[in-house]
Design a protein around this motif. Sequence first.
Motif, PDB file in Angstrom:
ATOM      1  N   SER A  28       9.951  -5.348   9.477  1.00 36.09           N
ATOM      2  CA  SER A  28      10.040  -4.938  10.879  1.00 36.09           C
ATOM      3  C   SER A  28      11.468  -4.593  11.274  1.00 36.09           C
ATOM      4  O   SER A  28      11.696  -3.842  12.232  1.00 36.09           O
ATOM      5  CB  SER A  28       9.492  -6.042  11.793  1.00 36.09           C
ATOM      6  N   ALA A  29      12.429  -5.166  10.545  1.00 31.91           N
ATOM      7  CA  ALA A  29      13.832  -4.868  10.826  1.00 31.91           C
ATOM      8  C   ALA A  29      14.193  -3.458  10.396  1.00 31.91           C
ATOM      9  O   ALA A  29      15.181  -2.890  10.868  1.00 31.91           O
ATOM     10  CB  ALA A  29      14.733  -5.877  10.114  1.00 31.91           C
ATOM     11  N   ASP A  30      13.327  -2.895   9.502  1.00 32.68           N
ATOM     12  CA  ASP A  30      13.537  -1.505   9.082  1.00 32.68           C
ATOM     13  C   ASP A  30      13.063  -0.590  10.212  1.00 32.68           C
ATOM     14  O   ASP A  30      11.912  -0.691  10.657  1.00 32.68           O
ATOM     15  CB  ASP A  30      12.749  -1.219   7.798  1.00 32.68           C
ATOM     16  N   GLU A  31      13.926   0.270  10.679  1.00 36.38           N
ATOM     17  CA  GLU A  31      13.616   1.117  11.844  1.00 36.38           C
ATOM     18  C   GLU A  31      12.401   1.996  11.599  1.00 36.38           C
ATOM     19  O   GLU A  31      11.547   2.155  12.482  1.00 36.38           O
ATOM     20  CB  GLU A  31      14.835   1.975  12.189  1.00 36.38           C
ATOM     21  N   ASN A  32      12.294   2.551  10.391  1.00 37.49           N
ATOM     22  CA  ASN A  32      11.164   3.438  10.086  1.00 37.49           C
ATOM     23  C   ASN A  32       9.840   2.679  10.066  1.00 37.49           C
ATOM     24  O   ASN A  32       8.830   3.157  10.586  1.00 37.49           O
ATOM     25  CB  ASN A  32      11.379   4.130   8.734  1.00 37.49           C
ATOM     26  N   PHE A  33       9.846   1.483   9.476  1.00 40.64           N
ATOM     27  CA  PHE A  33       8.616   0.687   9.405  1.00 40.64           C
ATOM     28  C   PHE A  33       8.238   0.183  10.797  1.00 40.64           C
ATOM     29  O   PHE A  33       7.054   0.165  11.158  1.00 40.64           O
ATOM     30  CB  PHE A  33       8.790  -0.495   8.442  1.00 40.64           C
ATOM     31  N   SER A  34       9.238  -0.220  11.564  1.00 38.06           N
ATOM     32  CA  SER A  34       8.993  -0.687  12.932  1.00 38.06           C
ATOM     33  C   SER A  34       8.398   0.432  13.782  1.00 38.06           C
ATOM     34  O   SER A  34       7.452   0.217  14.559  1.00 38.06           O
ATOM     35  CB  SER A  34      10.295  -1.189  13.555  1.00 38.06           C
ATOM     36  N   TYR A  58       0.454  -4.316   2.992  1.00 38.31           N
ATOM     37  CA  TYR A  58      -0.142  -4.139   1.660  1.00 38.31           C
ATOM     38  C   TYR A  58      -0.104  -2.664   1.246  1.00 38.31           C
ATOM     39  O   TYR A  58       0.228  -2.337   0.096  1.00 38.31           O
ATOM     40  CB  TYR A  58      -1.577  -4.655   1.654  1.00 38.31           C
ATOM     41  N   PHE A  59      -0.452  -1.768   2.173  1.00 36.10           N
ATOM     42  CA  PHE A  59      -0.398  -0.339   1.866  1.00 36.10           C
ATOM     43  C   PHE A  59       1.018   0.060   1.421  1.00 36.10           C
ATOM     44  O   PHE A  59       1.185   0.826   0.472  1.00 36.10           O
ATOM     45  CB  PHE A  59      -0.785   0.506   3.093  1.00 36.10           C
ATOM     46  N   TYR A  60       1.984  -0.480   2.124  1.00 34.92           N
ATOM     47  CA  TYR A  60       3.380  -0.105   1.897  1.00 34.92           C
ATOM     48  C   TYR A  60       3.979  -0.798   0.671  1.00 34.92           C
ATOM     49  O   TYR A  60       4.625  -0.168  -0.169  1.00 34.92           O
ATOM     50  CB  TYR A  60       4.200  -0.457   3.143  1.00 34.92           C
ATOM     51  N   ASP A  61       3.703  -2.092   0.552  1.00 39.53           N
ATOM     52  CA  ASP A  61       4.368  -2.900  -0.467  1.00 39.53           C
ATOM     53  C   ASP A  61       3.636  -2.908  -1.810  1.00 39.53           C
ATOM     54  O   ASP A  61       4.277  -2.891  -2.858  1.00 39.53           O
ATOM     55  CB  ASP A  61       4.503  -4.343   0.042  1.00 39.53           C
ATOM     56  N   SER A  62       2.293  -2.936  -1.785  1.00 38.13           N
ATOM     57  CA  SER A  62       1.518  -3.038  -3.029  1.00 38.13           C
ATOM     58  C   SER A  62       0.955  -1.700  -3.516  1.00 38.13           C
ATOM     59  O   SER A  62       0.909  -1.451  -4.719  1.00 38.13           O
ATOM     60  CB  SER A  62       0.371  -4.042  -2.851  1.00 38.13           C
ATOM     61  N   LEU A  63       0.517  -0.861  -2.580  1.00 43.88           N
ATOM     62  CA  LEU A  63      -0.006   0.452  -2.970  1.00 43.88           C
ATOM     63  C   LEU A  63       1.093   1.507  -3.065  1.00 43.88           C
ATOM     64  O   LEU A  63       0.829   2.626  -3.511  1.00 43.88           O
ATOM     65  CB  LEU A  63      -1.072   0.918  -1.967  1.00 43.88           C
ATOM     66  N   ASP A  64       2.286   1.138  -2.631  1.00 42.11           N
ATOM     67  CA  ASP A  64       3.433   2.063  -2.666  1.00 42.11           C
ATOM     68  C   ASP A  64       3.197   3.320  -1.827  1.00 42.11           C
ATOM     69  O   ASP A  64       3.654   4.411  -2.192  1.00 42.11           O
ATOM     70  CB  ASP A  64       3.773   2.463  -4.110  1.00 42.11           C
ATOM     71  N   PHE A  65       2.469   3.166  -0.713  1.00 40.49           N
ATOM     72  CA  PHE A  65       2.285   4.284   0.202  1.00 40.49           C
ATOM     73  C   PHE A  65       3.587   4.479   0.981  1.00 40.49           C
ATOM     74  O   PHE A  65       4.211   3.509   1.424  1.00 40.49           O
ATOM     75  CB  PHE A  65       1.154   4.000   1.193  1.00 40.49           C
ATOM     76  N   SER A  66       3.950   5.737   1.178  1.00 42.65           N
ATOM     77  CA  SER A  66       5.134   6.024   1.981  1.00 42.65           C
ATOM     78  C   SER A  66       4.813   5.851   3.463  1.00 42.65           C
ATOM     79  O   SER A  66       3.638   5.777   3.858  1.00 42.65           O
ATOM     80  CB  SER A  66       5.590   7.466   1.725  1.00 42.65           C
ATOM     81  N   ILE A  67       5.849   5.790   4.284  1.00 48.30           N
ATOM     82  CA  ILE A  67       5.667   5.701   5.739  1.00 48.30           C
ATOM     83  C   ILE A  67       4.855   6.886   6.230  1.00 48.30           C
ATOM     84  O   ILE A  67       3.919   6.745   7.034  1.00 48.30           O
ATOM     85  CB  ILE A  67       7.037   5.678   6.460  1.00 48.30           C
ATOM     86  N   GLU A  68       5.164   8.055   5.714  1.00 46.40           N
ATOM     87  CA  GLU A  68       4.469   9.282   6.121  1.00 46.40           C
ATOM     88  C   GLU A  68       2.996   9.231   5.741  1.00 46.40           C
ATOM     89  O   GLU A  68       2.123   9.638   6.520  1.00 46.40           O
ATOM     90  CB  GLU A  68       5.138  10.496   5.471  1.00 46.40           C
ATOM     91  N   LEU A  69       2.683   8.710   4.535  1.00 47.12           N
ATOM     92  CA  LEU A  69       1.290   8.642   4.080  1.00 47.12           C
ATOM     93  C   LEU A  69       0.493   7.641   4.917  1.00 47.12           C
ATOM     94  O   LEU A  69      -0.656   7.904   5.287  1.00 47.12           O
ATOM     95  CB  LEU A  69       1.238   8.245   2.604  1.00 47.12           C
ATOM     96  N   ILE A  70       1.077   6.498   5.244  1.00 51.46           N
ATOM     97  CA  ILE A  70       0.394   5.507   6.085  1.00 51.46           C
ATOM     98  C   ILE A  70       0.160   6.072   7.484  1.00 51.46           C
ATOM     99  O   ILE A  70      -0.904   5.868   8.087  1.00 51.46           O
ATOM    100  CB  ILE A  70       1.205   4.200   6.159  1.00 51.46           C
ATOM    101  N   ASP A  71       1.135   6.786   7.991  1.00 53.73           N
ATOM    102  CA  ASP A  71       1.002   7.434   9.302  1.00 53.73           C
ATOM    103  C   ASP A  71      -0.190   8.383   9.292  1.00 53.73           C
ATOM    104  O   ASP A  71      -1.042   8.340  10.188  1.00 53.73           O
ATOM    105  CB  ASP A  71       2.298   8.192   9.620  1.00 53.73           C
ATOM    106  N   TYR A  72      -0.273   9.214   8.251  1.00 53.43           N
ATOM    107  CA  TYR A  72      -1.380  10.171   8.176  1.00 53.43           C
ATOM    108  C   TYR A  72      -2.715   9.447   7.977  1.00 53.43           C
ATOM    109  O   TYR A  72      -3.756   9.884   8.499  1.00 53.43           O
ATOM    110  CB  TYR A  72      -1.175  11.179   7.047  1.00 53.43           C
ATOM    111  N   SER A  94      -9.311   4.242  -1.704  1.00 53.71           N
ATOM    112  CA  SER A  94      -9.829   5.415  -2.421  1.00 53.71           C
ATOM    113  C   SER A  94      -8.699   6.389  -2.722  1.00 53.71           C
ATOM    114  O   SER A  94      -8.672   7.001  -3.788  1.00 53.71           O
ATOM    115  CB  SER A  94     -10.934   6.098  -1.606  1.00 53.71           C
ATOM    116  N   TRP A  95      -7.759   6.535  -1.810  1.00 54.61           N
ATOM    117  CA  TRP A  95      -6.602   7.391  -2.061  1.00 54.61           C
ATOM    118  C   TRP A  95      -5.759   6.823  -3.200  1.00 54.61           C
ATOM    119  O   TRP A  95      -5.251   7.572  -4.041  1.00 54.61           O
ATOM    120  CB  TRP A  95      -5.748   7.517  -0.792  1.00 54.61           C
ATOM    121  N   ALA A  96      -5.623   5.509  -3.228  1.00 51.51           N
ATOM    122  CA  ALA A  96      -4.852   4.875  -4.306  1.00 51.51           C
ATOM    123  C   ALA A  96      -5.517   5.135  -5.657  1.00 51.51           C
ATOM    124  O   ALA A  96      -4.836   5.412  -6.652  1.00 51.51           O
ATOM    125  CB  ALA A  96      -4.719   3.382  -4.045  1.00 51.51           C
ATOM    126  N   ASP A  97      -6.845   5.059  -5.694  1.00 50.80           N
ATOM    127  CA  ASP A  97      -7.567   5.308  -6.942  1.00 50.80           C
ATOM    128  C   ASP A  97      -7.439   6.759  -7.396  1.00 50.80           C
ATOM    129  O   ASP A  97      -7.535   7.050  -8.587  1.00 50.80           O
ATOM    130  CB  ASP A  97      -9.041   4.943  -6.773  1.00 50.80           C
TER     131      ASP A  97
END
Length: 249
Positions: A28-34, A58-72, A94-97
């Motif tokens: 949360s301290a990361d401006e982009n994630f916040s 989990y999407f961000y840390d374990s699936l390695d989704f970018s901020i942009e991908l989670i946003d979409y 499903s996207w991760a797979d």
Amino acid sequence: LNGAAASMKHHVEPSSMQYSAEKISELSADENFSMLLYVIESYLGRPLSIKETNAIVYFYDSLDFSIELIDYLFEYCVSNGHTHMRYIEKVALSWADLHITTADEARTQSETHQKACFAVLKAFGLGGRMPAAGEAEFINKWTRTYGFSLELILEACRRTMMAVHTPSFEYTDKILSNWKSLGAYTMTEVLAADKARSAEKAAAPAKRPAVKQARPSSNKFHNFNQRSYDYAALEKKLAAKIQNGSTNK
């Protein structure tokens, strides 16, 4: 998927993850994630719960989704009327797979999936609305897990309507599951499977109706051993009896 069904990996349920307060505070301290969390709350129209926040981590840390991908991911799901985290998790997994790593790849995949959804609904006479969550999951299964082309999916829908005369995602799923088990991923292969099935039926010996064996009758008259009588002698006795009776009078 080139005619082969995609192999699904086993994932944990994202919202069941429990990240430490330190981990969430660090992100949360990361401006982009916040900012991402703020945008997602705007999409959903409500504050995020702890479980929902864990899923996003989990999407961000374990699936390695970018901020942009989670946003979409959230933009796509919410714009299609799906705000429940359970549904959003399934889309993310499903996207991760499918090894989707960018928003552009997800956008292309989503457009393909959306096209399939509208085509299936139209084939079932259900056009003019968005697919329900369960319907979308079936279509997702056919396109992503089974790897069928839209042409074969629509053929299965056509056969469903001819067979049961009503939209049935379950019946269509049985047709496609059968084609998958036969390795039929093109119309040519499906028609060949149809031909083989017809030949198999024609070669099978015709079943003759079972002949029912006659059971002993429960009628006491029919079970009674018939006796042979001398009817001429009986008539004489009866006539004599009648004559004697009239004489005695």
